[in-house]
Write a protein that holds these residues in place. Structure first.
Motif, PDB file in Angstrom:
ATOM      1  N   LEU A  14       2.266  41.983  46.171  1.00  0.00           N
ATOM      2  CA  LEU A  14       2.103  43.098  47.118  1.00  0.00           C
ATOM      3  C   LEU A  14       1.309  44.269  46.541  1.00  0.00           C
ATOM      4  CD1 LEU A  14       4.802  41.469  47.999  1.00  0.00           C
ATOM      5  CD2 LEU A  14       5.177  43.426  49.495  1.00  0.00           C
ATOM      6  N   VAL A  15       0.267  43.926  45.793  1.00  0.00           N
ATOM      7  CA  VAL A  15      -0.630  44.978  45.264  1.00  0.00           C
ATOM      8  C   VAL A  15      -2.077  44.664  45.651  1.00  0.00           C
ATOM      9  CG1 VAL A  15       0.824  45.756  43.337  1.00  0.00           C
ATOM     10  CG2 VAL A  15      -0.656  43.739  43.050  1.00  0.00           C
ATOM     11  N   ASP A  16      -2.263  43.886  46.726  1.00  0.00           N
ATOM     12  CA  ASP A  16      -3.616  43.485  47.141  1.00  0.00           C
ATOM     13  C   ASP A  16      -4.438  44.663  47.651  1.00  0.00           C
ATOM     14  OD1 ASP A  16      -1.385  42.976  49.008  1.00  0.00           O
ATOM     15  OD2 ASP A  16      -2.994  42.793  50.495  1.00  0.00           O
ATOM     16  N   ASP A  17      -3.813  45.824  47.839  1.00  0.00           N
ATOM     17  CA  ASP A  17      -4.559  47.016  48.246  1.00  0.00           C
ATOM     18  C   ASP A  17      -5.219  47.717  47.065  1.00  0.00           C
ATOM     19  OD1 ASP A  17      -1.732  47.574  47.527  1.00  0.00           O
ATOM     20  OD2 ASP A  17      -2.349  49.675  47.814  1.00  0.00           O
ATOM     21  N   LEU A  54       3.933  51.850  40.308  1.00  0.00           N
ATOM     22  CA  LEU A  54       4.332  50.487  40.650  1.00  0.00           C
ATOM     23  C   LEU A  54       5.736  50.227  40.117  1.00  0.00           C
ATOM     24  CD1 LEU A  54       0.921  48.726  39.855  1.00  0.00           C
ATOM     25  CD2 LEU A  54       1.794  49.461  42.082  1.00  0.00           C
ATOM     26  N   ASN A  55       6.657  51.013  40.564  1.00  0.00           N
ATOM     27  CA  ASN A  55       8.026  50.955  40.039  1.00  0.00           C
ATOM     28  C   ASN A  55       8.738  49.662  40.409  1.00  0.00           C
ATOM     29  OD1 ASN A  55       7.816  53.608  38.953  1.00  0.00           O
ATOM     30  ND2 ASN A  55       8.105  54.426  41.023  1.00  0.00           N
ATOM     31  N   SER A  56       8.540  49.176  41.608  1.00  0.00           N
ATOM     32  CA  SER A  56       9.211  47.932  42.007  1.00  0.00           C
ATOM     33  C   SER A  56       8.704  46.751  41.193  1.00  0.00           C
ATOM     34  CB  SER A  56       8.998  47.672  43.496  1.00  0.00           C
ATOM     35  OG  SER A  56       7.597  47.549  43.781  1.00  0.00           O
ATOM     36  N   GLU A  77       6.205  50.619  49.091  1.00  0.00           N
ATOM     37  CA  GLU A  77       5.276  51.270  48.156  1.00  0.00           C
ATOM     38  C   GLU A  77       3.814  51.032  48.581  1.00  0.00           C
ATOM     39  OE1 GLU A  77       6.210  49.746  44.343  1.00  0.00           O
ATOM     40  OE2 GLU A  77       7.851  51.176  43.970  1.00  0.00           O
ATOM     41  N   ARG A  78       3.522  49.783  48.969  1.00  0.00           N
ATOM     42  CA  ARG A  78       2.142  49.464  49.384  1.00  0.00           C
ATOM     43  C   ARG A  78       1.768  50.238  50.644  1.00  0.00           C
ATOM     44  NH1 ARG A  78       0.563  43.368  50.921  1.00  0.00           N
ATOM     45  NH2 ARG A  78       2.100  43.841  52.534  1.00  0.00           N
ATOM     46  N   SER A  79       2.713  50.310  51.611  1.00  0.00           N
ATOM     47  CA  SER A  79       2.444  51.065  52.841  1.00  0.00           C
ATOM     48  C   SER A  79       2.183  52.532  52.522  1.00  0.00           C
ATOM     49  CB  SER A  79       3.637  50.920  53.796  1.00  0.00           C
ATOM     50  OG  SER A  79       3.424  51.673  54.973  1.00  0.00           O
ATOM     51  N   ASP A  80       2.998  53.083  51.594  1.00  0.00           N
ATOM     52  CA  ASP A  80       2.801  54.491  51.202  1.00  0.00           C
ATOM     53  C   ASP A  80       1.445  54.682  50.526  1.00  0.00           C
ATOM     54  OD1 ASP A  80       5.269  55.099  52.229  1.00  0.00           O
ATOM     55  OD2 ASP A  80       6.309  55.082  50.278  1.00  0.00           O
ATOM     56  N   ARG A  81       1.050  53.700  49.668  1.00  0.00           N
ATOM     57  CA  ARG A  81      -0.240  53.812  48.978  1.00  0.00           C
ATOM     58  C   ARG A  81      -1.405  53.777  49.968  1.00  0.00           C
ATOM     59  NH1 ARG A  81       1.987  49.998  45.431  1.00  0.00           N
ATOM     60  NH2 ARG A  81       0.634  48.354  46.281  1.00  0.00           N
ATOM     61  N   ALA A  85      -3.992  56.659  50.552  1.00  0.00           N
ATOM     62  CA  ALA A  85      -5.435  56.442  50.382  1.00  0.00           C
ATOM     63  C   ALA A  85      -6.197  56.877  51.634  1.00  0.00           C
ATOM     64  CB  ALA A  85      -5.707  54.976  50.084  1.00  0.00           C
ATOM     65  N   LYS A  86      -5.610  56.559  52.806  1.00  0.00           N
ATOM     66  CA  LYS A  86      -6.244  56.979  54.058  1.00  0.00           C
ATOM     67  C   LYS A  86      -6.275  58.491  54.172  1.00  0.00           C
ATOM     68  CE  LYS A  86      -5.916  56.466  59.095  1.00  0.00           C
ATOM     69  NZ  LYS A  86      -6.028  57.918  59.325  1.00  0.00           N
TER      70      LYS A  86
END
Length: 356
Positions: A14-17, A54-56, A77-81, A85-86
């Motif tokens: 889940l870090v593909d962003d 990337l705490n999780s 976390e990914r949604s927040d990132r 970014a947006k």
């Protein structure tokens, strides 16, 4: 691992962003590979994950949480990132737009200041005026008077005869085709008004001549048509009107009509060279070179200046297509090699230069 495998690894954790997740050689990609292989992360690697928020992922790698818990937290976390970014992209875009707007305002303010600067405004207006009449550099000694006369013509005010003489003899670089056309148009308009008020046929004759030189033969045809309807059978003014009307017909490409008008004018005033000059040019244009040469010779015998005839021939050559130009040139040289010696140096390149 292949590029697709690297992308799949980034999606799995889940870090593909994050760009470095699927990029071989990147720090994050290397850590993912170690986690996938079950290797223990170094303290530096753990610090890197902490600094990146990337705490999780760190908790999963160190056994603090299981996979289902990781996926739940990592998704948030990914949604927040992605949202962060947006928001940052929007902020940067807004800042760039603000700077662009500020720059636009500054540029407009500068141009407004330039518009209000009397010195810059005068320089700009002078440049635009020179461009309008196709004038480049003006001699310093001629500049004040030349600019005054350009403004006068641009304001649709006639020039005094002495100013026209000065432009055509002293300030010849300013006496461009564009300025001459504008001057002829002013004269034509004034003389047309004079004809309409006085009904003096000579005003119509002179108006027609100026309309032709202003490259507006249709105006010449209109004024001569009206004048011919009023002049009656008086030979001299009628002949003059017929001749200038014939010239306008020639300018408009109506050579047969021009020839008819020229013949009528010559019949009225057989001692006048002007109809003969017209008939010489028209005959040449129609391809009857022998008749054209004869008419020009008759015009010269009746008093036409040789210089004026040669100028008329040059204008004819400029208008002609290359093949017709060669026929006229060769014919005249055969008839009188000495009289038309200047034609030896007349070629297509010279004609093209004159047309420009």
């Amino acid at each position: 691992m292949s590029g697709s495998s690297q992308a799949g690894l980034a999606e799995k954790y889940l870090v593909d962003d994050l760009p470095g997740a699927a990029l071989v050689g990147a720090r994050l990609n290397g850590i993912l590979q170690k986690i996938e292989a079950g290797e223990t992360l170094t303290s530096l690697a753990q610090a890197f994950l902490t600094s990146g928020g990337l705490n999780s992922l760190l908790a999963l790698a160190t056994g603090q949480i299981d996979r289902p818990a990781f996926e739940e937290v990592a998704a948030r976390e990914r949604s927040d990132r992605i949202q962060s970014a947006k928001d940052e992209a929007d902020r940067v875009a807004a800042e760039q737009a603000r700077k662009a707007e500020a720059m636009d305002v500054a540029v407009k303010a500068r141009f407004a200041a330039m518009e209000n600067d009397p010195v810059l405004r005068r320089k700009r207006e002078a440049r635009e005026l020179r461009d309008r009449f196709g004038i480049g550099f003006i001699e310093t000694e001629h500049y004040p008077r030349a600019m005054r006369l350009l403004k006068q013509v641009a304001s649709v005010n006639r020039l005094a005869p002495e100013d026209v003489a000065w432009l055509s003899t002293e300030a010849v670089d300013c006496w461009t085709d564009a300025l001459q056309q504008a001057w002829h148009r002013l004269e034509a308009e004034e003389l047309t008004k004079a004809w309409e008020e006085s009904r003096n046929p000579w005003d119509a004759v002179n108006a027609s001549a100026h309309w032709r030189k202003a490259d507006e033969p249709q105006q010449a045809l209109e004024v001569t048509e009206a004048a011919l309807a009023k002049v009656g059978r008086s030979p001299k003014p009628r002949s003059a009107l017929l001749t200038t009307r014939g010239g306008a017909m020639r300018d408009a490409g109506c050579l047969t009509e021009a020839r008819t008008l020229g013949l009528e004018a010559h019949e009225l005033t057989p001692a006048d060279f002007r109809p003969c000059t017209l008939l010489g040019a028209v005959s040449m244009g129609l391809g009857d070179l022998a008749a054209g040469h004869e008419w020009y010779a008759k015009a010269e015998a009746l008093g036409a200046e040789r210089r004026a005839i040669d100028q008329d021939l040059r204008a004819l050559l400029i208008r002609s297509e290359p093949d017709a130009r060669d026929r006229i040139r060769n014919y005249l040289l055969e008839q009188d090699p000495e009289r038309f010696a200047w034609l030896r140096n007349w070629n297509h390149k010279i004609a093209a230069t004159h047309r420009r």
